[in-house]
Write a protein that holds these residues in place. Structure first.
Motif, PDB file in Angstrom:
ATOM      1  N   HIS A 170       0.822  -1.210   0.000  1.00 10.97           N
ATOM      2  CA  HIS A 170       0.000   0.000   0.000  1.00 10.97           C
ATOM      3  C   HIS A 170       0.854   1.258   0.000  1.00 10.97           C
ATOM      4  N   ALA A 171       2.044   1.180   0.553  1.00 12.52           N
ATOM      5  CA  ALA A 171       2.935   2.340   0.556  1.00 12.52           C
ATOM      6  C   ALA A 171       3.682   2.496  -0.762  1.00 12.52           C
ATOM      7  N   GLY A 172       3.416   1.628  -1.746  1.00 14.46           N
ATOM      8  CA  GLY A 172       4.084   1.736  -3.048  1.00 14.46           C
ATOM      9  C   GLY A 172       5.473   1.139  -3.061  1.00 14.46           C
ATOM     10  N   ARG A 173       5.737   0.190  -2.150  1.00 13.65           N
ATOM     11  CA  ARG A 173       7.050  -0.467  -2.097  1.00 13.65           C
ATOM     12  C   ARG A 173       6.855  -1.981  -2.226  1.00 13.65           C
ATOM     13  N   PRO A 174       6.449  -2.457  -3.391  1.00 14.53           N
ATOM     14  CA  PRO A 174       6.167  -3.901  -3.530  1.00 14.53           C
ATOM     15  C   PRO A 174       7.404  -4.773  -3.337  1.00 14.53           C
ATOM     16  N   ASP A 175       8.576  -4.256  -3.656  1.00 15.50           N
ATOM     17  CA  ASP A 175       9.781  -5.064  -3.453  1.00 15.50           C
ATOM     18  C   ASP A 175      10.041  -5.332  -1.975  1.00 15.50           C
ATOM     19  N   ASP A 176       9.665  -4.370  -1.116  1.00 19.09           N
ATOM     20  CA  ASP A 176       9.857  -4.562   0.325  1.00 19.09           C
ATOM     21  C   ASP A 176       8.845  -5.535   0.930  1.00 19.09           C
ATOM     22  N   ALA A 177       7.805  -5.846   0.181  1.00 20.99           N
ATOM     23  CA  ALA A 177       6.771  -6.734   0.711  1.00 20.99           C
ATOM     24  C   ALA A 177       7.125  -8.212   0.541  1.00 20.99           C
ATOM     25  N   LEU A 178       8.048  -8.527  -0.330  1.00 23.11           N
ATOM     26  CA  LEU A 178       8.308  -9.938  -0.638  1.00 23.11           C
ATOM     27  C   LEU A 178       8.866 -10.683   0.570  1.00 23.11           C
ATOM     28  N   ALA A 179       9.855 -10.140   1.250  1.00 21.42           N
ATOM     29  CA  ALA A 179      10.509 -10.863   2.351  1.00 21.42           C
ATOM     30  C   ALA A 179       9.541 -11.189   3.482  1.00 21.42           C
ATOM     31  N   PRO A 180       8.784 -10.242   4.043  1.00 22.79           N
ATOM     32  CA  PRO A 180       7.874 -10.622   5.131  1.00 22.79           C
ATOM     33  C   PRO A 180       6.762 -11.557   4.677  1.00 22.79           C
ATOM     34  N   LEU A 181       6.298 -11.406   3.431  1.00 19.74           N
ATOM     35  CA  LEU A 181       5.247 -12.311   2.959  1.00 19.74           C
ATOM     36  C   LEU A 181       5.768 -13.723   2.776  1.00 19.74           C
ATOM     37  N   GLU A 182       7.002 -13.880   2.304  1.00 21.07           N
ATOM     38  CA  GLU A 182       7.587 -15.223   2.166  1.00 21.07           C
ATOM     39  C   GLU A 182       7.737 -15.877   3.541  1.00 21.07           C
ATOM     40  N   ARG A 183       8.161 -15.119   4.550  1.00 19.89           N
ATOM     41  CA  ARG A 183       8.290 -15.676   5.905  1.00 19.89           C
ATOM     42  C   ARG A 183       6.930 -16.059   6.460  1.00 19.89           C
ATOM     43  N   ALA A 184       5.926 -15.239   6.201  1.00 24.03           N
ATOM     44  CA  ALA A 184       4.579 -15.571   6.675  1.00 24.03           C
ATOM     45  C   ALA A 184       4.058 -16.840   6.005  1.00 24.03           C
ATOM     46  N   ALA A 185       4.343 -16.995   4.718  1.00 26.27           N
ATOM     47  CA  ALA A 185       3.887 -18.196   4.008  1.00 26.27           C
ATOM     48  C   ALA A 185       4.570 -19.450   4.538  1.00 26.27           C
ATOM     49  N   ARG A 186       5.840 -19.336   4.948  1.00 25.94           N
ATOM     50  CA  ARG A 186       6.529 -20.508   5.510  1.00 25.94           C
ATOM     51  C   ARG A 186       6.034 -20.819   6.915  1.00 25.94           C
ATOM     52  N   ALA A 187       5.589 -19.812   7.661  1.00 21.96           N
ATOM     53  CA  ALA A 187       5.147 -20.038   9.038  1.00 21.96           C
ATOM     54  C   ALA A 187       3.827 -20.798   9.086  1.00 21.96           C
ATOM     55  N   GLU A 188       2.871 -20.413   8.249  1.00 18.52           N
ATOM     56  CA  GLU A 188       1.574 -21.099   8.223  1.00 18.52           C
ATOM     57  C   GLU A 188       0.901 -20.847   6.879  1.00 18.52           C
ATOM     58  N   TYR A 189      -0.083 -21.676   6.586  1.00 17.83           N
ATOM     59  CA  TYR A 189      -0.783 -21.545   5.316  1.00 17.83           C
ATOM     60  C   TYR A 189      -1.813 -20.424   5.410  1.00 17.83           C
ATOM     61  N   ASP A 190      -1.764 -19.511   4.432  1.00 23.09           N
ATOM     62  CA  ASP A 190      -2.724 -18.415   4.335  1.00 23.09           C
ATOM     63  C   ASP A 190      -2.959 -18.167   2.845  1.00 23.09           C
ATOM     64  N   PRO A 191      -4.157 -18.464   2.325  1.00 26.98           N
ATOM     65  CA  PRO A 191      -4.394 -18.308   0.875  1.00 26.98           C
ATOM     66  C   PRO A 191      -4.215 -16.857   0.409  1.00 26.98           C
ATOM     67  N   GLU A 192      -4.559 -15.885   1.266  1.00 28.80           N
ATOM     68  CA  GLU A 192      -4.395 -14.491   0.850  1.00 28.80           C
ATOM     69  C   GLU A 192      -2.923 -14.139   0.667  1.00 28.80           C
ATOM     70  N   VAL A 193      -2.074 -14.649   1.552  1.00 23.34           N
ATOM     71  CA  VAL A 193      -0.645 -14.386   1.420  1.00 23.34           C
ATOM     72  C   VAL A 193      -0.103 -15.028   0.154  1.00 23.34           C
ATOM     73  N   ARG A 194      -0.531 -16.237  -0.126  1.00 25.73           N
ATOM     74  CA  ARG A 194      -0.062 -16.928  -1.330  1.00 25.73           C
ATOM     75  C   ARG A 194      -0.515 -16.206  -2.601  1.00 25.73           C
ATOM     76  N   LEU A 195      -1.748 -15.758  -2.649  1.00 23.75           N
ATOM     77  CA  LEU A 195      -2.237 -15.044  -3.827  1.00 23.75           C
ATOM     78  C   LEU A 195      -1.507 -13.718  -4.020  1.00 23.75           C
ATOM     79  N   LEU A 196      -1.252 -13.006  -2.911  1.00 18.89           N
ATOM     80  CA  LEU A 196      -0.538 -11.745  -3.018  1.00 18.89           C
ATOM     81  C   LEU A 196       0.888 -11.974  -3.524  1.00 18.89           C
ATOM     82  N   LEU A 197       1.536 -13.016  -3.024  1.00 22.54           N
ATOM     83  CA  LEU A 197       2.871 -13.333  -3.514  1.00 22.54           C
ATOM     84  C   LEU A 197       2.849 -13.687  -5.004  1.00 22.54           C
ATOM     85  N   ALA A 198       1.826 -14.378  -5.443  1.00 29.01           N
ATOM     86  CA  ALA A 198       1.733 -14.730  -6.867  1.00 29.01           C
ATOM     87  C   ALA A 198       1.608 -13.475  -7.729  1.00 29.01           C
TER      88      ALA A 198
END
Length: 615
Positions: free
Chosen positions: A325-353
């Motif tokens: 939302h802040a216009g920094r999509p490159d900064d979003a990849l690392a925390p989203l990848e860690r969240a996806a490894r921690a537990e399954y969340d379809p919204e996180v997976r779709l956003l990463l895709a």
């Protein structure tokens, strides 16, 4: 007339004319005063002396004082003073002459007794200097009337002798001290033997200590039991704080709620639930800030929660979304990848895709989408996106890349080099034009994919009348026959305008606003005689613009252009329109942002547009 002067006592004085003789001890008589003050004091002196002598005699005889108001009014001196006269200094003499010293005669009081003579000087009685209460009647030693009369006849003067006849002149009069048969009492009875008292106190103290030690040993608890007691007290305090924090959280007071949750966790450090309450509080606070269009604040809140639990998936997800939302999509990849490894969340997976697809990384996008479909085979969003990514991946296999300061251009080897260079030049010119008009430039490079016509239809699945597409990337059909330069310029500007509007509004701008503003930026003009159905709404405009019928689609585009032109003419121009897009990007809906920018509700604007276009 001759008399003697005494320094300390009242009695006959030695006066020769106006030249007084000094006293034996060298003391001078009081100074002589003149004027009205002298007359006033002269009139008051006899009465004062007479009243004083009468009071002494009455006190001695035990009678009521004749110096009361009624007795004084009956006194001859009082009558004479009221008549304007004065007490004569000698028997048969006249009143005191002005400026002279007179000696009062012997008068008689109302009871017929003789009064003491009074000496007046310049209208007032002569009063010698003496110590306090010296020369006055002593309540312990009284003189009789015979003594006074003897002093008067013999001329010895009462001031020449010691009134008490017990001390030398000018010495301090001794004060009689009453007998004290016993010492003053302090209220505490004295104990004869102090050592016995001290010994008894020591014995009592020792007995009390021994008794307390025995009782303590009897009821002493083990260390573990005391720890349980303290823990229970801390748990009760933590429970009270937690209940208060839940109430504050429900009321939307997130700062105070998180502070209460933190205190509860500190009071009960062994409780994992208390720590989770703190984490969830910061997470909810961060999402609230994100909904209100404050992504940077939300990022700070999510990071604060991650200090306690670095691998919490909810906080990691919020941090990634806030970066998008802040216009920094490159900064979003690392925390989203860690969240996806921690537990399954379809919204996180779709956003990463989506992020990987935008970064032109279809392999990682496919991995995330298949992970969703393994858990949820019926997830249509994941299925449609997977089909699109796989089509693009197959179609773009073997494409080359050209990177410029603002674009990443992908193309086949078979594309004419001259046509490619012309398209890149048009893209740079379109970016400069849109930046100048909209006063905004996307923060990331924009990906542009150049297809042949059949590939373009196969990948985009758009209607036959479409000549370009923006879906996160600019997709343009390029054939062996190049279109006219003006048509290519308008096409490139239109699609790049979509990219700038999408980035400024964070993908929240409605389609009618997208299409109308893109046409304005490319330079299109609205039809002044345009007409529309009477019941048309903004949702209907969007439906027309996406219709497969070219005529209906063109009508939808024309109405969207007319609406945006009307907004530009209402005041503020492009600046107001840019503010509207920024508010949408901050999280406001179009219904919330419109009255704040233009002062009218969206329904009111729709009503005006229908009335104008339908008339």
């Amino acid at each position: 007339m001759r008399a003697t002067w005494s320094r300390w006592t009242l009695g006959p004085a030695s006066i020769s004319g106006a030249s007084p003789r000094r006293a034996p001890d060298g003391a001078a008589p009081p100074p002589i005063r003149y004027g009205r003050e002298r007359d006033r004091r002269a009139r008051a002196a006899p009465r004062h002396l007479a009243d004083r002598a009468r009071a002494l005699r009455d006190r001695r005889d035990g009678r009521r004082s004749p110096g009361s108001a009624a007795a004084r009014r009956r006194h001859p001196d009082f009558v004479r003073r009221r008549a304007g006269g004065d007490v004569r200094g000698t028997a048969g003499g006249d009143g005191l002459a002005r400026g002279r010293v007179g000696l009062g005669g012997h008068d008689r009081g109302a009871d017929g007794r003789n009064l003491l003579p009074g000496v007046v000087a310049d209208g007032r009685a002569i009063r010698e200097r003496r110590r306090r209460r010296e020369g006055r009647p002593d309540p312990l030693h009284h003189r009789s009337d015979e003594a006074h009369e003897r002093d008067r006849i013999q001329g010895s003067g009462s001031g020449r002798q010691d009134l008490r006849r017990k001390r030398a002149p000018r010495r301090v009069r001794p004060i009689p001290v009453p007998d004290r048969p016993r010492p003053l009492s302090t209220g505490v009875p004295l104990i004869p033997n102090v050592r016995l008292l001290a010994l008894a106190a020591l014995l009592l103290g020792a007995a009390a200590l021994l008794l307390g030690w025995r009782e303590g040993r009897r009821y002493e608890r083990s260390a573990s039991e005391r720890a349980v007691v303290f823990a229970s007290l801390g748990a009760r305090d933590a429970q009270a704080l937690t209940e208060e924090a839940i109430r504050l959280y429900g009321a939307g007071q997130f700062p105070r709620a998180c502070e209460k949750f933190g205190r509860a966790a500190a009071d009960d450090p062994a409780s994992a639930a208390r720590r989770q309450d703190v984490i969830r509080c910061f997470e909810g606070w961060g999402w609230h800030a994100l909904r209100e269009g404050r992504p940077d604040e939300a990022s700070l809140l999510f990071k604060h929660g991650l200090i306690e639990t670095p691998d919490d998936p909810g906080l990691l997800k919020g941090l990634g979304v806030a970066a998008v939302h802040a216009g920094r999509p490159d900064d979003a990849l690392a925390p989203l990848e860690r969240a996806a490894r921690a537990e399954y969340d379809p919204e996180v997976r779709l956003l990463l895709a989506h992020l990987h697809d935008r970064r032109d990384n279809p392999a990682q996008a496919v991995v995330n989408l298949r992970a969703v479909l393994e858990r949820e085979p019926s997830n249509e969003s994941a299925r449609r996106l997977l089909e699109k990514v796989e089509r693009e991946w197959r179609a773009e296999a073997g494409f080359r890349r050209e990177i410029t300061p603002r674009f990443v251009v992908k193309y086949r080897d078979t594309l004419d080099a001259e046509a490619r260079r012309e398209i890149v030049t048009q893209l740079e010119a379109a970016a400069a034009r849109v930046t100048r008009m909209l006063a905004y430039t996307p923060q990331q490079r924009t990906t542009v994919v150049l297809y042949e016509h059949h590939e373009f239809r196969d990948v985009t699945r758009v209607h036959a009348w479409a000549t370009g597409l923006f879906d996160g990337k600019i997709r343009l059909p390029v054939g062996r026959v190049r279109p006219p330069a003006t048509e290519l310029e308008r096409l490139v500007v239109h699609e790049y305008a979509h990219a700038a509007i999408h980035d400024l509004a964070r993908g929240r701008a409605p389609r009618w606003l997208h299409e109308g503003l893109a046409q304005v930026l490319e330079g299109a003009t609205s039809d002044p005689i345009l007409r529309a159905p009477s019941g048309l709404t903004l949702a209907g405009v969007e439906a027309l613009a996406g219709d497969q019928d070219p005529l209906r689609a063109r009508a939808g585009y024309n109405i969207a252009l007319w609406i945006v032109r009307d907004l530009l003419d209402r005041g503020g121009g492009m600046e107001s329109l840019r503010e509207l897009l920024a508010r949408l990007g901050a999280g406001e809906s179009i219904a919330e942002a419109m009255p704040r920018v233009y002062g009218l509700r969206l329904t009111e604007l729709e009503s005006q547009w229908r009335r104008i276009l339908g008339g």
